[in-house]
Design a protein around this motif. Sequence first.
Motif, PDB file in Angstrom:
ATOM      1  N   ASN B   4       0.838  -1.192   0.000  1.00 38.41           N
ATOM      2  CA  ASN B   4       0.000   0.000   0.000  1.00 38.41           C
ATOM      3  C   ASN B   4       0.884   1.257   0.000  1.00 38.41           C
ATOM      4  O   ASN B   4       1.287   1.753   1.044  1.00 38.41           O
ATOM      5  CB  ASN B   4      -0.904  -0.050   1.238  1.00 38.41           C
ATOM      6  CG  ASN B   4      -1.935   1.051   1.211  1.00 38.41           C
ATOM      7  OD1 ASN B   4      -2.089   1.750   0.198  1.00 38.41           O
ATOM      8  ND2 ASN B   4      -2.637   1.214   2.316  1.00 38.41           N
ATOM      9  N   CYS B   5       1.181   1.777  -1.181  1.00 39.12           N
ATOM     10  CA  CYS B   5       2.017   2.972  -1.295  1.00 39.12           C
ATOM     11  C   CYS B   5       1.223   4.181  -0.821  1.00 39.12           C
ATOM     12  O   CYS B   5       0.092   4.384  -1.250  1.00 39.12           O
ATOM     13  CB  CYS B   5       2.468   3.154  -2.743  1.00 39.12           C
ATOM     14  SG  CYS B   5       3.358   4.700  -2.991  1.00 39.12           S
ATOM     15  N   PRO B   6       1.801   4.996   0.068  1.00 39.99           N
ATOM     16  CA  PRO B   6       1.058   6.145   0.597  1.00 39.99           C
ATOM     17  C   PRO B   6       0.640   7.118  -0.517  1.00 39.99           C
ATOM     18  O   PRO B   6      -0.333   7.843  -0.360  1.00 39.99           O
ATOM     19  CB  PRO B   6       2.053   6.827   1.545  1.00 39.99           C
ATOM     20  CG  PRO B   6       3.171   5.887   1.749  1.00 39.99           C
ATOM     21  CD  PRO B   6       3.150   4.885   0.644  1.00 39.99           C
ATOM     22  N   LEU B   7       1.343   7.137  -1.614  1.00 41.14           N
ATOM     23  CA  LEU B   7       0.997   8.052  -2.699  1.00 41.14           C
ATOM     24  C   LEU B   7       0.119   7.411  -3.767  1.00 41.14           C
ATOM     25  O   LEU B   7      -0.769   8.044  -4.317  1.00 41.14           O
ATOM     26  CB  LEU B   7       2.278   8.582  -3.371  1.00 41.14           C
ATOM     27  CG  LEU B   7       3.079   9.560  -2.525  1.00 41.14           C
ATOM     28  CD1 LEU B   7       4.384   9.904  -3.220  1.00 41.14           C
ATOM     29  CD2 LEU B   7       2.271  10.832  -2.273  1.00 41.14           C
ATOM     30  N   CYS B   8       0.358   6.162  -4.093  1.00 37.49           N
ATOM     31  CA  CYS B   8      -0.293   5.528  -5.245  1.00 37.49           C
ATOM     32  C   CYS B   8      -1.415   4.579  -4.863  1.00 37.49           C
ATOM     33  O   CYS B   8      -2.158   4.126  -5.731  1.00 37.49           O
ATOM     34  CB  CYS B   8       0.720   4.747  -6.070  1.00 37.49           C
ATOM     35  SG  CYS B   8       2.196   5.681  -6.451  1.00 37.49           S
ATOM     36  N   GLY B   9      -1.517   4.217  -3.599  1.00 40.77           N
ATOM     37  CA  GLY B   9      -2.510   3.220  -3.213  1.00 40.77           C
ATOM     38  C   GLY B   9      -1.924   1.821  -3.276  1.00 40.77           C
ATOM     39  O   GLY B   9      -0.722   1.634  -3.435  1.00 40.77           O
ATOM     40  N   TYR B  56      11.461   0.402  -3.066  1.00 44.96           N
ATOM     41  CA  TYR B  56      11.446   1.545  -3.971  1.00 44.96           C
ATOM     42  C   TYR B  56      10.277   1.363  -4.938  1.00 44.96           C
ATOM     43  O   TYR B  56      10.157   0.290  -5.561  1.00 44.96           O
ATOM     44  CB  TYR B  56      12.770   1.584  -4.733  1.00 44.96           C
ATOM     45  CG  TYR B  56      12.894   2.679  -5.742  1.00 44.96           C
ATOM     46  CD1 TYR B  56      12.909   4.020  -5.346  1.00 44.96           C
ATOM     47  CD2 TYR B  56      13.024   2.379  -7.101  1.00 44.96           C
ATOM     48  CE1 TYR B  56      13.041   5.030  -6.286  1.00 44.96           C
ATOM     49  CE2 TYR B  56      13.156   3.388  -8.036  1.00 44.96           C
ATOM     50  CZ  TYR B  56      13.164   4.710  -7.629  1.00 44.96           C
ATOM     51  OH  TYR B  56      13.283   5.706  -8.554  1.00 44.96           O
ATOM     52  N   HIS B  57       9.408   2.357  -5.054  1.00 51.24           N
ATOM     53  CA  HIS B  57       8.262   2.201  -5.959  1.00 51.24           C
ATOM     54  C   HIS B  57       8.691   2.515  -7.399  1.00 51.24           C
ATOM     55  O   HIS B  57       8.416   3.572  -7.952  1.00 51.24           O
ATOM     56  CB  HIS B  57       7.073   3.064  -5.528  1.00 51.24           C
ATOM     57  CG  HIS B  57       5.789   2.592  -6.142  1.00 51.24           C
ATOM     58  ND1 HIS B  57       4.569   3.146  -5.884  1.00 51.24           N
ATOM     59  CD2 HIS B  57       5.558   1.561  -7.012  1.00 51.24           C
ATOM     60  CE1 HIS B  57       3.639   2.500  -6.584  1.00 51.24           C
ATOM     61  NE2 HIS B  57       4.226   1.538  -7.270  1.00 51.24           N
ATOM     62  N   ASP B  58       9.339   1.519  -7.958  1.00 45.06           N
ATOM     63  CA  ASP B  58      10.015   1.616  -9.245  1.00 45.06           C
ATOM     64  C   ASP B  58       9.051   1.954 -10.381  1.00 45.06           C
ATOM     65  O   ASP B  58       9.269   2.867 -11.169  1.00 45.06           O
ATOM     66  CB  ASP B  58      10.655   0.232  -9.484  1.00 45.06           C
ATOM     67  CG  ASP B  58      11.740   0.269 -10.522  1.00 45.06           C
ATOM     68  OD1 ASP B  58      12.098   1.354 -10.958  1.00 45.06           O
ATOM     69  OD2 ASP B  58      12.221  -0.823 -10.883  1.00 45.06           O
ATOM     70  N   GLY B  60       6.084   3.158 -10.176  1.00 51.93           N
ATOM     71  CA  GLY B  60       5.022   4.012  -9.659  1.00 51.93           C
ATOM     72  C   GLY B  60       5.564   5.407  -9.458  1.00 51.93           C
ATOM     73  O   GLY B  60       6.087   6.029 -10.383  1.00 51.93           O
ATOM     74  N   CYS B  61       5.547   5.868  -8.212  1.00 50.85           N
ATOM     75  CA  CYS B  61       5.873   7.258  -7.926  1.00 50.85           C
ATOM     76  C   CYS B  61       7.347   7.480  -7.613  1.00 50.85           C
ATOM     77  O   CYS B  61       7.752   8.581  -7.287  1.00 50.85           O
ATOM     78  CB  CYS B  61       5.036   7.730  -6.742  1.00 50.85           C
ATOM     79  SG  CYS B  61       5.397   6.779  -5.255  1.00 50.85           S
ATOM     80  N   SER B  62       8.160   6.428  -7.679  1.00 52.45           N
ATOM     81  CA  SER B  62       9.598   6.537  -7.393  1.00 52.45           C
ATOM     82  C   SER B  62       9.906   6.957  -5.955  1.00 52.45           C
ATOM     83  O   SER B  62      10.944   7.557  -5.705  1.00 52.45           O
ATOM     84  CB  SER B  62      10.294   7.515  -8.354  1.00 52.45           C
ATOM     85  OG  SER B  62      10.149   7.077  -9.669  1.00 52.45           O
TER      86      SER B  62
HETATM   87 ZN   LIG Z   1       4.014   4.986  -5.173  1.00 57.16          ZN
END
Ligand SMILES: [Zn+2]
Lengths: 416, 90
Positions: B4-9, B56-58, B60-62
């Motif tokens: 669950n990425c805080p920025l992307c969901g 690392y959200h490769d 996604g949002c980096s």
């Molecule tokens: Zn992300």
Amino acid sequence: MRYSGLQVIKEGLFGNKGWKPAWRDPAPKAEYDAIIIGGGGHGLSTAYYLAKNHGMTNIAVLEKGYLGSGNIGRNTTIVRANYFLPGNSEFYSHSLKLWEGLELDLNYNVMHSQRGLINLFHSDGQRDAFARRGNMMINQGDDAILLDREGVREMLPFLDFEQTRFPIYGGLYHPRGGTARHDAVAWGYARGADRRGVDLIQNCEVTGIDVEGGRVTGVQTTRGAIKAKKVGIVVAGRSSQVAAMAGMRLPIESHILQAFVTEGLKPVIDHVISFGMGHFYISQSDKGGLVFGGDLDFYASYASRGNLPMVEHVMEAGMTLMPMIGRAKVLRSWGGIMDMSPDGSPIIDRTPVDGLFIDCGWNYGGFKAVPASGWCMAHLMATGESHPVAARFKLNRFATGHVIDEEGTGSQHNLH
Amino acid sequence: MRINCPLCGTRDRREFYYYGAEDYLDRPAPEAPAQAWDDYLHNRDNPAGVTRDLWYHDLGCSSWLVVTRNTVTHEILAVEAVADRKGGAA
Ligand SMILES: [Zn+2]
Ligand SMILES: Cc1cc2nc3c(=O)[nH]c(=O)nc-3n(C[C@H](O)[C@H](O)[C@H](O)COP(=O)(O)OP(=O)(O)OC[C@H]3O[C@@H](n4cnc5c(N)ncnc54)[C@H](O)[C@@H]3O)c2cc1C
């Protein structure tokens, strides 16, 4: 009981009623001269060589589950000596020589099959690197043959040679490489150790290590306290937990590695083959199943099972290399917990606690190492000195900078 | 496994690159003793249970993320961006 062809015929004639259990099931004694924690391949071979080479028979192997319940019974059984760097090269060379005499030594059929290993390459640069590796193997006294594309085609006509993405340029052929029956290796060493008087104690989890004044004095277990002046930690994926019982923090991260086996097929793949452009390797078991695997799942894990992305990746790599396997049905897949070290090479060394030794960091290559690891760990525990072929496997080599980074990928545990 | 990425969901594990234990956030000073660098680069608690590690959200949002998760069950318990941690950026 000695096993022989004659024995099999005799037992066959009398209803197979004369076979005896291959080892005893003793209760733990209050004290031993030495204790080995962990009844996997390395723990059992250590016990065997302590008894055989060093005459230490008042010893015990403590296993939390049953013998062979860990990685020794979960691996894809490849045995080879094609390492490059000093440190690894002489060690794996020694191990392969022990493999070649193992069945006679143990009087046990471990189904060691030197069917040959072929590592494929797919570019000019990779060919150069493999030629160099082959020369190192020959210098070490082992065997290596550089095959061009036609040479590979003759041996492995079913590969997809012409595909545009990763065309096959050739392969490094290691004829003495091959496979062995993994459980049989554990059982053979267990029986050999038991016959020399070693107590193999199952369902006995070590829960504490007793240290007094900087010296080990024994262990706490689920079957009571057991004293010993020498203790060896040989627990593969659980090394960090057991070492922590003696206050140590290891350079190890545990990761999951998956493997797969298909339904039984008629003989189709005669060698061990590895793909050079994606982590995929395959062989065919004597029962006919295609046994294959790939990379780690890449995140630290103790789950003994993997996730789907790596399943997908391994299948893709297999289909890229040899589309003929696409119709085979996968019967089973499983995972094992790998003790990943920061340079991909193992540790066989003393610890800061007197009398306490450790053998770990086998990454995903510890099956082929079982004979030499036991040989060298036994030497270390009996004499207090490192065996010459394992002299570089030091616990403190990361602090001193003497790393043995075979893949050249740096200190990240999951990249080896 | 989904993170669950805080920025992307909540996104598939395949979008993320695993780096290693949270220890990587505490980089020693250049002149720190060799032991500190050895601990930073190599030595790990390696728990069988709850751990905190860096992803690392490769795709996604980096963002670099600290993921709290269970190494035995693969359950993800909490995710926070490294940049949001007290004490600043990495
Ligand atoms: Zn992300
Ligand atoms: C899928 C897979 C494929 C692989 N393929 C290959 C290959 O092709 N070639 C190759 O060379 N290597 C391969 N390996 C690696 C190899 O299997 C391992 O490196 C090797 O088996 C590890 O050593 P071991 O046999 O002693 O470990 P294990 O069999 O895991 O033994 C460790 C034992 O310690 C016991 N233990 C743990 N904690 C305690 C405790 N507190 N008290 C008592 N006992 C304890 C465990 O129950 C276990 O039985 C593979 C591994 C996997 C998982």
